[in-house]
Design a protein around this motif. Structure first.
Motif, PDB file in Angstrom:
ATOM      1  N   TYR A 194       0.730  -1.034  -0.156  1.00 19.80           N
ATOM      2  CA  TYR A 194      -0.138   0.044  -0.095  1.00 19.80           C
ATOM      3  C   TYR A 194       0.811   1.256  -0.167  1.00 19.80           C
ATOM      4  O   TYR A 194       0.460   2.571   0.429  1.00 19.80           O
ATOM      5  N   GLY A 195       2.247   1.149  -0.515  1.00 27.25           N
ATOM      6  CA  GLY A 195       3.162   2.114  -0.449  1.00 27.25           C
ATOM      7  C   GLY A 195       3.124   2.866  -1.951  1.00 27.25           C
ATOM      8  O   GLY A 195       2.366   2.632  -2.772  1.00 27.25           O
ATOM      9  N   THR A 196       3.810   4.025  -1.886  1.00 29.25           N
ATOM     10  CA  THR A 196       3.777   4.892  -3.182  1.00 29.25           C
ATOM     11  C   THR A 196       5.159   4.791  -3.928  1.00 29.25           C
ATOM     12  O   THR A 196       5.194   5.264  -4.806  1.00 29.25           O
ATOM     13  N   ALA A 197       6.161   3.973  -3.392  1.00 28.19           N
ATOM     14  CA  ALA A 197       7.452   4.078  -3.941  1.00 28.19           C
ATOM     15  C   ALA A 197       8.084   5.313  -4.252  1.00 28.19           C
ATOM     16  O   ALA A 197       8.150   6.104  -3.602  1.00 28.19           O
ATOM     17  N   PHE A 198       8.094   5.622  -5.754  1.00 25.62           N
ATOM     18  CA  PHE A 198       8.607   6.962  -6.156  1.00 25.62           C
ATOM     19  C   PHE A 198       7.542   7.982  -6.409  1.00 25.62           C
ATOM     20  O   PHE A 198       7.934   9.047  -6.740  1.00 25.62           O
ATOM     21  N   LEU A 199       6.261   7.501  -6.142  1.00 26.40           N
ATOM     22  CA  LEU A 199       5.074   8.475  -6.400  1.00 26.40           C
ATOM     23  C   LEU A 199       5.269   9.463  -5.130  1.00 26.40           C
ATOM     24  O   LEU A 199       5.844   9.111  -4.030  1.00 26.40           O
ATOM     25  N   PRO A 200       4.832  10.580  -5.338  1.00 30.14           N
ATOM     26  CA  PRO A 200       4.778  11.503  -3.836  1.00 30.14           C
ATOM     27  C   PRO A 200       4.279  10.794  -2.871  1.00 30.14           C
ATOM     28  O   PRO A 200       3.067  10.076  -2.913  1.00 30.14           O
ATOM     29  N   GLY A 249       9.410  24.032  -2.219  1.00 28.51           N
ATOM     30  CA  GLY A 249       9.386  22.778  -3.334  1.00 28.51           C
ATOM     31  C   GLY A 249       9.819  21.554  -2.632  1.00 28.51           C
ATOM     32  O   GLY A 249      10.272  20.516  -3.307  1.00 28.51           O
ATOM     33  N   ASP A 250      10.391  21.283  -1.370  1.00 31.76           N
ATOM     34  CA  ASP A 250      10.709  20.127  -0.726  1.00 31.76           C
ATOM     35  C   ASP A 250       9.542  19.009  -0.734  1.00 31.76           C
ATOM     36  O   ASP A 250       8.646  19.367   0.216  1.00 31.76           O
ATOM     37  N   ALA A 251       9.589  18.254  -1.421  1.00 33.04           N
ATOM     38  CA  ALA A 251       8.308  17.254  -1.895  1.00 33.04           C
ATOM     39  C   ALA A 251       8.088  16.450  -0.257  1.00 33.04           C
ATOM     40  O   ALA A 251       7.094  16.308  -0.037  1.00 33.04           O
ATOM     41  N   GLU A 252       9.281  16.028   0.122  1.00 33.03           N
ATOM     42  CA  GLU A 252       8.787  15.192   1.591  1.00 33.03           C
ATOM     43  C   GLU A 252       8.398  15.991   2.476  1.00 33.03           C
ATOM     44  O   GLU A 252       7.495  15.631   3.227  1.00 33.03           O
TER      45      GLU A 252
END
Length: 466
Positions: A194-200, A249-252
């Protein structure tokens, strides 16, 4: 040697910098919400998905794929292509003992679809089901096959299907997660399922309870603040705002801030959604709640319906026990299937009936199945069945799919998909299509190329669409 500057000169030189800071702050304030609802690629027939994951692999030849030859040849030694033997040694055509189904099959409803007594309650709803009997997949072991089921890949870290759906369509309710996984297993991929991997990270699924846990554990902890204490959210929000101003802009960082914002809104809304005491006694009984055998999974299925009503886009409900051998993994004791079926059959039938009477089944896809099926022969001449990724059954209901039909077929023993074969990539593409998403256009740019759930494969199985 530093040249001194006056206050006026310093302000003059840095004026553009102040403007940039103001612009960055304005841009952040006006940044679009990544979870806001987005238009589909084409008109959708379904708005949401409830995936009932049968962890470990239900035997299709004991449930929905009737094979008279298994009865006629029961006990005979016959050559079969065994997926595990092929994977391990390359051996084909190994002699195995044919094993008949342990439960009686009957034709059901006006459609006449075959279903066994393993799932007697669901069998009463066969006229609502679209049964795919020719599914095949990748991976012989539970880990790779489970990851492929959820993420479209057996080994690489890829986003889960629920995350792709949320990324493509956004959420219908800003106060709840758009993707929730009820009682997920810690094994066979665990959070990757149920994870996003490289998606936001904002598209990550939210876990609710754990596989094998009690019904009481299927809750979200810390939804309310301790009595008499000021909620820390206001301070956290101020701190996040300051960090974001310093690191635009820091996505994390944005994902962390958004998750706390969502958690705060959930405190005001989720308790009501997850409160099953608001349901009538008749509805609770429909799902088997308060019955010892069905209480846990009944509550989970009922919770799935309430979450869908509240606007959650993708809900996964796992039936499993979180042990080393997943629930339906009967290598040496096929009669154990009956215990698991008893625990989930009535809740699933109740979910179908409840969705239909509320008008939700029309635009909700209910998807039932495991990571693979099981062999038509006894494993090691014993009393169980081994894994079978080469041909097995899943069913779907609602969401603009055909009703009371069976599509595709395995061979006369149920060993291999042979007619109108449907790969797991095809199943994913079809479900996305019903949600209004083109699986070839639902992409994300990462590491120099576009990725998608179906990789470079998959076709929409239009034959099952109403």
């Amino acid at each position: 040697m530093l040249t001194p500057v006056t206050r006026r000169e310093w302000l003059s030189r840095t004026a553009c910098g102040f403007g940039a800071l103001a612009l960055a702050d304005l841009a952040h304030a006006q940044a679009p919400n990544p979870l806001a609802p987005r238009p589909p690629h084409h008109p959708a027939k379904a708005k949401r998905v409830i995936f009932l994951f049968m962890q470990g692999g239900v035997s299709h030849v004991d449930s929905y794929d009737y094979k008279p030859r298994l009865v006629a040849d029961d006990g005979r030694q016959m050559p079969f292509d065994d997926a595990r033997a092929i994977a391990n040694t390359g051996a084909r055509g190994t002699n195995r003992r044919v094993m008949k189904p342990l439960w009686e099959f009957k034709q059901r409803g006006q459609s006449g679809l075959w279903a066994s007594e393993l799932f007697p309650h669901v069998a009463q709803h066969m006229d609502e089901l679209c049964v795919v009997r020719s599914l095949h997949t990748e991976g012989v072991a539970h880990g790779p096959a489970t990851l492929f089921l959820h993420c479209g890949s057996t080994n690489f870290v890829r986003p889960s299907m629920g995350s792709w759906v949320l990324y493509g369509l956004g959420s219908e309710n800003a106060n709840l997660p758009g993707f929730m996984s009820i009682a997920p297993s810690a094994g066979n991929g665990g959070p990757r399922n149920y994870g996003t991997a490289f998606l936001p990270a904002i598209f990550q699924g939210t876990a609710l309870g754990r596989a094998g846990g009690t019904a009481a554990e299927a809750t979200i902890r810390n939804l309310t603040s301790p009595a008499g204490q000021r909620p820390p959210f206001e301070l956290l929000r101020d701190l996040h705002a300051e960090q974001l101003r310093r690191s635009p802009g820091d996505a994390e960082l944005e994902a962390v801030a958004a998750s706390y914002e969502l958690a705060h809104r959930m405190q005001q809304n989720a308790p009501d959604v997850l409160d099953l005491s608001k349901e009538t006694a008749e509805t609770l009984a429909l799902y088997g709640v308060n019955d010892r055998a069905t209480d846990t999974f009944g509550r989970q299925c009922l919770m799935a319906r309430r979450l869908c009503e509240a606007g959650v886009r993708y809900v996964q409900v796992t039936y499993g026990d979180n042990s080393a051998n997943p629930a339906w993994d009967q290598h040496s004791n096929m009669p154990k299937h009956a215990d698991h079926a008893k625990a989930c059959d009535k809740p699933i039938a109740g979910l179908l009936a409840d969705l239909k009477r509320r008008g939700l089944l029309e635009d909700t896809i209910v998807w039932w199945g495991g990571e693979f099926g099981r062999t038509p022969f006894a494993q090691d001449n014993g009393t169980g069945r081994d894994h079978n990724p080469a041909g097995f059954t899943v069913w779907m209901a609602g969401g603009g799919l055909k009703k009371g039909v069976a599509f595709g077929a395995t061979d006369e023993y149920g060993s291999q998909a042979v007619e109108n074969k449907v790969h797991m990539h095809d199943l994913h593409a079809t479900i996305l299509h019903q949600l209004g998403l083109d699986h070839e256009k639902l992409t994300f740019r990462y590491s120099g190329r576009n990725f998608r759930l179906t990789d470079v494969h998959g076709r929409v199985v239009r034959e099952v669409i109403a």
